[in-house]
Scaffold this motif. Structure first.
Motif, PDB file in Angstrom:
ATOM      1  N   ARG A  57      41.518  18.619  33.500  1.00  0.00           N
ATOM      2  CA  ARG A  57      42.333  19.883  33.301  1.00  0.00           C
ATOM      3  C   ARG A  57      41.355  20.994  32.541  1.00  0.00           C
ATOM      4  N   SER A  58      40.552  20.547  31.628  1.00  0.00           N
ATOM      5  CA  SER A  58      39.749  21.661  31.111  1.00  0.00           C
ATOM      6  C   SER A  58      38.681  22.243  32.126  1.00  0.00           C
ATOM      7  N   ALA A  59      38.171  21.234  32.931  1.00  0.00           N
ATOM      8  CA  ALA A  59      37.209  21.642  34.165  1.00  0.00           C
ATOM      9  C   ALA A  59      38.132  22.597  35.021  1.00  0.00           C
ATOM     10  N   LEU A  60      39.365  22.021  35.290  1.00  0.00           N
ATOM     11  CA  LEU A  60      40.051  23.134  36.268  1.00  0.00           C
ATOM     12  C   LEU A  60      40.246  24.379  35.804  1.00  0.00           C
ATOM     13  N   ARG A  61      40.684  24.599  34.596  1.00  0.00           N
ATOM     14  CA  ARG A  61      40.817  25.781  33.993  1.00  0.00           C
ATOM     15  C   ARG A  61      39.501  26.543  34.005  1.00  0.00           C
ATOM     16  N   ALA A  62      38.513  26.048  33.697  1.00  0.00           N
ATOM     17  CA  ALA A  62      37.132  26.686  33.854  1.00  0.00           C
ATOM     18  C   ALA A  62      36.725  27.161  35.341  1.00  0.00           C
ATOM     19  N   GLU A  63      37.272  26.255  36.096  1.00  0.00           N
ATOM     20  CA  GLU A  63      36.877  26.393  37.548  1.00  0.00           C
ATOM     21  C   GLU A  63      37.726  27.549  38.138  1.00  0.00           C
ATOM     22  N   LYS A  64      39.115  27.766  37.603  1.00  0.00           N
ATOM     23  CA  LYS A  64      39.991  28.760  37.910  1.00  0.00           C
ATOM     24  C   LYS A  64      39.592  30.077  37.530  1.00  0.00           C
ATOM     25  N   ALA A  65      38.933  30.051  36.226  1.00  0.00           N
ATOM     26  CA  ALA A  65      38.335  31.285  35.641  1.00  0.00           C
ATOM     27  C   ALA A  65      37.119  31.948  36.289  1.00  0.00           C
ATOM     28  N   HIS A  66      36.274  30.769  36.687  1.00  0.00           N
ATOM     29  CA  HIS A  66      35.089  31.133  37.427  1.00  0.00           C
ATOM     30  C   HIS A  66      35.646  31.823  38.876  1.00  0.00           C
ATOM     31  N   VAL A  67      36.786  31.330  39.622  1.00  0.00           N
ATOM     32  CA  VAL A  67      37.068  31.607  40.828  1.00  0.00           C
ATOM     33  C   VAL A  67      37.427  33.061  40.758  1.00  0.00           C
ATOM     34  N   GLU A  68      38.374  33.294  39.436  1.00  0.00           N
ATOM     35  CA  GLU A  68      38.832  34.635  39.137  1.00  0.00           C
ATOM     36  C   GLU A  68      37.982  35.859  39.181  1.00  0.00           C
ATOM     37  N   GLN A  69      36.739  35.533  38.198  1.00  0.00           N
ATOM     38  CA  GLN A  69      35.534  36.292  37.964  1.00  0.00           C
ATOM     39  C   GLN A  69      35.018  36.632  39.363  1.00  0.00           C
ATOM     40  N   LEU A  70      34.750  35.483  40.263  1.00  0.00           N
ATOM     41  CA  LEU A  70      34.007  35.783  41.526  1.00  0.00           C
ATOM     42  C   LEU A  70      35.035  36.629  42.488  1.00  0.00           C
ATOM     43  N   GLN A  71      36.189  36.452  42.306  1.00  0.00           N
ATOM     44  CA  GLN A  71      37.091  37.341  43.155  1.00  0.00           C
ATOM     45  C   GLN A  71      37.227  38.961  42.768  1.00  0.00           C
ATOM     46  N   GLY A  72      37.015  38.947  41.289  1.00  0.00           N
ATOM     47  CA  GLY A  72      36.959  40.373  40.760  1.00  0.00           C
ATOM     48  C   GLY A  72      35.563  40.899  41.442  1.00  0.00           C
ATOM     49  N   LYS A  73      34.647  40.348  41.279  1.00  0.00           N
ATOM     50  CA  LYS A  73      33.243  40.744  41.702  1.00  0.00           C
ATOM     51  C   LYS A  73      33.154  41.093  43.303  1.00  0.00           C
ATOM     52  N   LEU A  74      33.820  40.238  43.866  1.00  0.00           N
ATOM     53  CA  LEU A  74      34.061  40.384  45.410  1.00  0.00           C
ATOM     54  C   LEU A  74      34.838  41.778  45.687  1.00  0.00           C
ATOM     55  N   LYS A  75      35.882  42.088  45.019  1.00  0.00           N
ATOM     56  CA  LYS A  75      36.704  43.260  45.213  1.00  0.00           C
ATOM     57  C   LYS A  75      35.553  44.528  44.617  1.00  0.00           C
ATOM     58  N   ILE A  76      35.064  44.373  43.743  1.00  0.00           N
ATOM     59  CA  ILE A  76      34.063  45.500  43.370  1.00  0.00           C
ATOM     60  C   ILE A  76      33.011  45.703  44.401  1.00  0.00           C
ATOM     61  N   LEU A  77      32.583  44.603  45.041  1.00  0.00           N
ATOM     62  CA  LEU A  77      31.537  44.879  46.171  1.00  0.00           C
ATOM     63  C   LEU A  77      32.270  45.485  47.398  1.00  0.00           C
ATOM     64  N   GLN A  78      33.501  44.917  47.735  1.00  0.00           N
ATOM     65  CA  GLN A  78      34.106  45.535  48.754  1.00  0.00           C
ATOM     66  C   GLN A  78      34.410  46.985  48.627  1.00  0.00           C
ATOM     67  N   SER A  79      34.709  47.353  47.468  1.00  0.00           N
ATOM     68  CA  SER A  79      34.837  48.790  47.169  1.00  0.00           C
ATOM     69  C   SER A  79      33.942  49.564  47.455  1.00  0.00           C
ATOM     70  N   LEU A  80      32.433  49.156  47.167  1.00  0.00           N
ATOM     71  CA  LEU A  80      31.489  49.607  47.043  1.00  0.00           C
ATOM     72  C   LEU A  80      30.742  49.833  48.577  1.00  0.00           C
ATOM     73  N   LEU A  81      31.344  49.032  49.512  1.00  0.00           N
ATOM     74  CA  LEU A  81      30.867  48.908  50.974  1.00  0.00           C
ATOM     75  C   LEU A  81      31.533  50.315  51.651  1.00  0.00           C
ATOM     76  N   PRO A  82      30.973  51.001  52.665  1.00  0.00           N
ATOM     77  CA  PRO A  82      31.611  52.105  53.229  1.00  0.00           C
ATOM     78  C   PRO A  82      32.611  51.459  54.379  1.00  0.00           C
ATOM     79  N   THR A  83      33.749  51.920  54.426  1.00  0.00           N
ATOM     80  CA  THR A  83      34.778  51.875  55.329  1.00  0.00           C
ATOM     81  C   THR A  83      34.615  52.722  56.606  1.00  0.00           C
ATOM     82  N   SER A  84      34.693  51.993  57.889  1.00  0.00           N
ATOM     83  CA  SER A  84      34.490  52.728  59.030  1.00  0.00           C
ATOM     84  C   SER A  84      35.894  52.902  59.489  1.00  0.00           C
TER      85      SER A  84
END
Length: 84
Positions: A57-84
């Motif tokens: 359960r502890s490892a799962l919580r850590a993994e979920k937190a990591h996924v959320e962190q990566l999703q946040g970074k992905l949103k930031i990177l997607q906002s930096l990309l120019p949209t055509s």
């Protein structure tokens, strides 16, 4: 048969009965002892499984937190990309 013979036979029968009762009690106690050992083993395994579950359960919580962190970074990177 004299009174002494009858008394001896009665005492012998009583001793046989006591021996039989002791034998039955011994068998019953052996069964209880085996059941106690089985319960002790089951309790030990239950503790091990509970500890593993806590770790998972502890490892799962850590993994979920990591996924959320990566999703946040992905949103930031997607906002930096120019949209055509």
């Amino acid at each position: 048969m004299s009174t002494l013979d009858a008394l001896s036979i009665g005492a012998l029968v009583l001793l046989g009965l006591i021996l039989l009762i002791l034998l039955l009690q011994s068998l019953r106690l052996r069964g209880i002892w085996q059941m106690m050992l089985a319960c002790r083993t089951a309790t030990r395994w239950a503790r091990i499984w509970e500890m593993e579950n806590r770790e998972l359960r502890s490892a799962l919580r850590a993994e979920k937190a990591h996924v959320e962190q990566l999703q946040g970074k992905l949103k930031i990177l997607q906002s930096l990309l120019p949209t055509s």
